[in-house]
Design a protein around this motif. Structure first.
Motif, short mmCIF file in Angstrom:
data_model
loop_
_atom_site.label_atom_id
_atom_site.label_comp_id
_atom_site.label_asym_id
_atom_site.label_seq_id
_atom_site.Cartn_x
_atom_site.Cartn_y
_atom_site.Cartn_z
N ARG A 1 -14.10 -0.72 -9.09
CA ARG A 1 -14.84 0.00 -8.05
C ARG A 1 -15.09 -0.85 -6.80
N GLU A 2 -14.44 -1.99 -6.69
CA GLU A 2 -14.65 -2.89 -5.56
C GLU A 2 -13.59 -2.67 -4.48
N THR A 3 -13.96 -2.96 -3.23
CA THR A 3 -13.01 -2.95 -2.13
C THR A 3 -12.89 -4.37 -1.58
N LEU A 4 -11.71 -4.95 -1.72
CA LEU A 4 -11.42 -6.26 -1.15
C LEU A 4 -10.52 -6.06 0.04
N ALA A 5 -10.96 -6.50 1.21
CA ALA A 5 -10.15 -6.40 2.42
C ALA A 5 -9.35 -7.68 2.61
N LEU A 6 -8.05 -7.53 2.81
CA LEU A 6 -7.16 -8.65 3.08
C LEU A 6 -6.77 -8.56 4.55
N VAL A 7 -7.21 -9.54 5.35
CA VAL A 7 -7.08 -9.44 6.80
C VAL A 7 -6.32 -10.63 7.37
N GLY A 8 -5.84 -10.45 8.60
CA GLY A 8 -5.13 -11.52 9.30
C GLY A 8 -4.17 -10.93 10.32
N GLU A 9 -3.60 -11.80 11.14
CA GLU A 9 -2.64 -11.37 12.15
C GLU A 9 -1.36 -10.84 11.51
N PHE B 1 -4.00 9.56 -5.19
CA PHE B 1 -5.09 9.81 -6.14
C PHE B 1 -4.71 10.79 -7.24
N ALA B 2 -3.58 11.47 -7.10
CA ALA B 2 -3.23 12.55 -8.02
C ALA B 2 -3.19 12.09 -9.48
N LEU B 3 -2.75 10.88 -9.73
CA LEU B 3 -2.61 10.40 -11.10
C LEU B 3 -3.88 9.76 -11.65
N GLY B 4 -4.95 9.74 -10.84
CA GLY B 4 -6.19 9.13 -11.29
C GLY B 4 -6.08 7.62 -11.45
N PRO B 5 -5.58 6.90 -10.43
CA PRO B 5 -5.35 5.45 -10.56
C PRO B 5 -6.64 4.65 -10.63
N ARG B 6 -6.56 3.46 -11.22
CA ARG B 6 -7.68 2.53 -11.24
C ARG B 6 -7.72 1.69 -9.96
N LEU B 7 -6.55 1.49 -9.35
CA LEU B 7 -6.43 0.63 -8.15
C LEU B 7 -5.53 1.31 -7.14
N GLU C 1 -16.03 6.86 -4.48
CA GLU C 1 -17.31 7.16 -5.12
C GLU C 1 -17.13 8.15 -6.27
N GLU C 2 -16.26 9.12 -6.07
CA GLU C 2 -16.05 10.15 -7.09
C GLU C 2 -15.21 9.65 -8.26
N LYS C 3 -14.15 8.90 -7.95
CA LYS C 3 -13.18 8.50 -8.98
C LYS C 3 -13.41 7.10 -9.54
N GLY C 4 -14.20 6.28 -8.83
CA GLY C 4 -14.43 4.91 -9.31
C GLY C 4 -13.25 3.99 -9.12
N THR C 5 -12.42 4.27 -8.11
CA THR C 5 -11.20 3.50 -7.87
C THR C 5 -11.51 2.22 -7.10
N ALA C 6 -10.76 1.17 -7.37
CA ALA C 6 -10.85 -0.07 -6.61
C ALA C 6 -9.80 -0.04 -5.50
N TYR C 7 -10.10 -0.71 -4.38
CA TYR C 7 -9.17 -0.78 -3.25
C TYR C 7 -8.83 -2.22 -2.91
N LEU C 8 -7.54 -2.46 -2.70
CA LEU C 8 -7.11 -3.63 -1.94
C LEU C 8 -6.75 -3.09 -0.57
N PHE C 9 -7.60 -3.37 0.41
CA PHE C 9 -7.52 -2.73 1.72
C PHE C 9 -6.98 -3.75 2.72
N ILE C 10 -5.76 -3.53 3.18
CA ILE C 10 -5.09 -4.47 4.07
C ILE C 10 -5.25 -3.99 5.50
N SER C 11 -5.74 -4.87 6.37
CA SER C 11 -6.05 -4.44 7.73
C SER C 11 -6.14 -5.63 8.68
N HIS C 12 -6.01 -5.34 9.97
CA HIS C 12 -6.33 -6.33 11.00
C HIS C 12 -7.50 -5.85 11.86
#
Length: 334
Positions: A31-39, A160-166, A193-204
């Protein structure tokens, strides 16, 4: 917190000399969101492809729920991919233009034998579309008939269709207009919030990261140089590169002046990584030790890691002097 994903000393070398990812380690909880950031070019998208096994690592270990993904057979990987899904950056090229919206969102379910028959597929597609604010009448539309924000909603609900954990989300809002970014981010948060999924969120985009992340990992030239809880990272960054990234975020009020850290030059080539700290060629506080010795990613505060010889001497910003310049009010108002 239970560890869902563990990455240890992950590396990827292309062509025998391009070190795109170089010894990256981190974990991600349920259920955590970790953002991976950089140029651009720092290696964050390569990390996402390695985790999804779209490309094989040169070295390192990727464990999902304790299972070593590098040692899995293709059959085992297919099963685990129900639990790890991907949201792409481009909401148009990631959708097959020859498939309707209904076929797009139910394709993963069909592949895994979770829906059978035209009627069940259509009913499932209508339910999925409504979950992201689209109408059931859109089920027969083609991707070209949707706006960019609507196409990204299709990509999100397909993931989200398959109900993923990540879910690995690689720049999921960068191709969208500012006016619809917040809508898509809200959908991602509501689904989490609804599904309890974790995110690896890649962004700048640091403003988006501040809104969605629980923790932040900063990459530079293939390595993680800072890893910290969101509050600690945004209030007290411990690496000069992180300071520079945050200094580019617009101030919350037009009358507030924000000091800008203007980095000189471009990142070095991953073919010729400089000795010592790989950021020293652009760092405004680099000393001789930075040119000789590469700093380890070490704990500098509670759950706060940084790879800088001077990370303990925070605040870094107070020691940058002329390298930091006030941001003009005119620029803030644009």
């Amino acid at each position: 917190m239970t560890k869902l994903l563990e990455v240890t000393d992950l590396s990827k070398i292309f062509g025998g000399s391009v070190r795109a990812v170089d010894g990256v380690s981190f974990s991600l909880g349920e259920r955590e969101t970790l953002a991976l950031v950089g140029e651009s070019g720092c290696g964050k998208s390569t990390v996402s492809r390695l985790i999804l096994r779209l490309t094989d690592p040169t070295a390192g270990v990727i464990r999902f729920e304790g299972q070593d993904m590098a040692r899995m057979s293709q059959r085992a990987l297919k099963a685990i991919r129900r639990d790890i899904q991907f949201v792409f950056q481009d909401p148009f090229s990631s959708l097959d233009p020859r498939m309707t919206a209904g076929d797009i969102v139910t394709e993963p379910l069909s592949i895994h034998g979770m829906v059978k028959g035209a009627r069940q597929r259509r009913e499932t597609a209508e339910t999925l579309l409504r979950a992201v604010g689209l109408s059931a009448k859109h089920v027969d539309n083609w991707p070209r008939q949707f706006s960019g924000g609507q196409r990204q909603r299709l990509g999100i609900i397909r993931a989200f269709a398959l109900g993923p954990r990540l879910i690995v989300a690689d720049e999921p809002v960068s191709a969208l207009d500012v006016s619809v970014r917040s809508q898509v981010i809200n959908i991602l948060q509501d689904m989490q919030e609804e599904k309890g999924t974790a995110y690896l969120f890649i962004s700048h985009d640091m403003a988006t990261v501040k809104h969605i992340a629980d923790r932040v990992a900063v990459m530079y030239l293939g390595k993680i140089v800072e890893l910290a809880p969101k509050a600690s990272f945004f209030s007290a960054p411990r690496h000069p590169y992180s300071e520079a990234l945050l200094s580019a975020v617009p101030a919350s009020h037009p009358q507030k002046r924000r000091k800008r850290i203007l980095l000189q030059g471009d990142p070095p080539s991953p073919i010729r990584i400089p000795p010592g700290c790989r950021f020293h060629t652009r760092c405004p506080i680099a000393q001789d030790v930075c040119r000789r010795e590469e700093p380890a990613l070490a704990q500098v505060a509670d759950n706060h890691l940084a790879a800088c010889h001077f990370a303990q001497a925070w605040p870094i910003a107070s020691r940058l002097g002329e390298a930091m310049a006030p941001e003009p009010l005119a620029e803030l108002s644009n």
